[in-house]
Design a protein around this motif. Structure first.
Motif, PDB file in Angstrom:
ATOM      1  N   ARG A 264     -20.488  87.085  32.227  1.00  4.06           N
ATOM      2  CA  ARG A 264     -21.008  87.143  33.670  1.00  4.06           C
ATOM      3  C   ARG A 264     -20.551  85.815  34.281  1.00  4.06           C
ATOM      4  N   VAL A 265     -19.966  86.038  35.295  1.00  2.00           N
ATOM      5  CA  VAL A 265     -19.705  84.918  36.238  1.00  2.00           C
ATOM      6  C   VAL A 265     -21.024  84.492  36.904  1.00  2.00           C
ATOM      7  N   VAL A 266     -21.229  82.936  36.968  1.00  2.00           N
ATOM      8  CA  VAL A 266     -22.356  82.572  37.644  1.00  2.00           C
ATOM      9  C   VAL A 266     -22.042  82.044  38.985  1.00  2.00           C
ATOM     10  N   ARG A 267     -22.748  82.381  39.876  1.00  2.00           N
ATOM     11  CA  ARG A 267     -22.195  81.633  41.152  1.00  2.00           C
ATOM     12  C   ARG A 267     -23.094  80.359  41.555  1.00  2.00           C
ATOM     13  N   ARG A 268     -22.587  79.522  42.338  1.00  2.00           N
ATOM     14  CA  ARG A 268     -23.509  78.417  42.525  1.00  2.00           C
ATOM     15  C   ARG A 268     -23.210  78.109  43.943  1.00  2.00           C
TER      16      ARG A 268
END
Length: 154
Positions: free
Chosen positions: A150-154
């Motif tokens: 899963r790509v984590v947004r910042r």
């Protein structure tokens, strides 16, 4: 659709051929010997069971039980009718000559051999985990386990 019924027809003809060979062996090899005829009949039922076990093993790997079970039931039904009604005529006997008891006993023995053969083939296939359902569940589990990160947004 004709491809599906071709396998069923070939199976029915093969089962009937086993019966014809057993009848011819009994007629020409052991004419008048009831003990030998009983042994040949027992061998015929064992061969029918083994053929159906092998076919259930092969068909069960590729298709769900509902699909190949109906095809196998149709093949066994056609082969049973040919065996009981046409088989005796090939060697010069009357299908009903032995009486109702013999006629129906042959039907029940044929169905028992077929049922045991199919059951053994499918149980072996399932025990090895090679049946269609087990393979589908294995593919599903592998697909779920290999979820992308899963790509984590910042």
């Amino acid at each position: 659709m004709s491809e599906r019924w071709r396998g069923t027809a070939v199976l029915a003809v093969a089962l009937f051929a086993v019966n014809v060979v057993a009848r011819l062996v009994t007629r020409f090899g052991f004419d008048g010997d009831d003990t030998a005829a009983d042994r040949v009949s027992l061998g015929m039922f064992m061969v029918i069971g083994l053929v159906l076990a092998a076919v259930a093993f092969v068909w069960g790997r590729r298709r769900p039980v509902a699909a190949w079970g109906a095809d196998m039931a149709a093949a066994v039904g056609v082969a049973l009718l040919l065996t009981v009604l046409v088989g005796p005529l090939l060697v010069g006997d009357n299908p009903f000559g032995g009486g109702a008891g013999t006629f129906f006993a042959q039907i029940w023995l044929y169905l028992a051999a077929a049922g045991v053969g199919v059951l053994l083939g499918y149980l072996l296939l399932t025990a090895l985990g090679l049946d269609h359902r087990s393979q589908s569940l294995k593919r599903y589990a592998e697909l779920r386990a290999s979820k992308p990160r899963r790509v984590v947004r910042r």
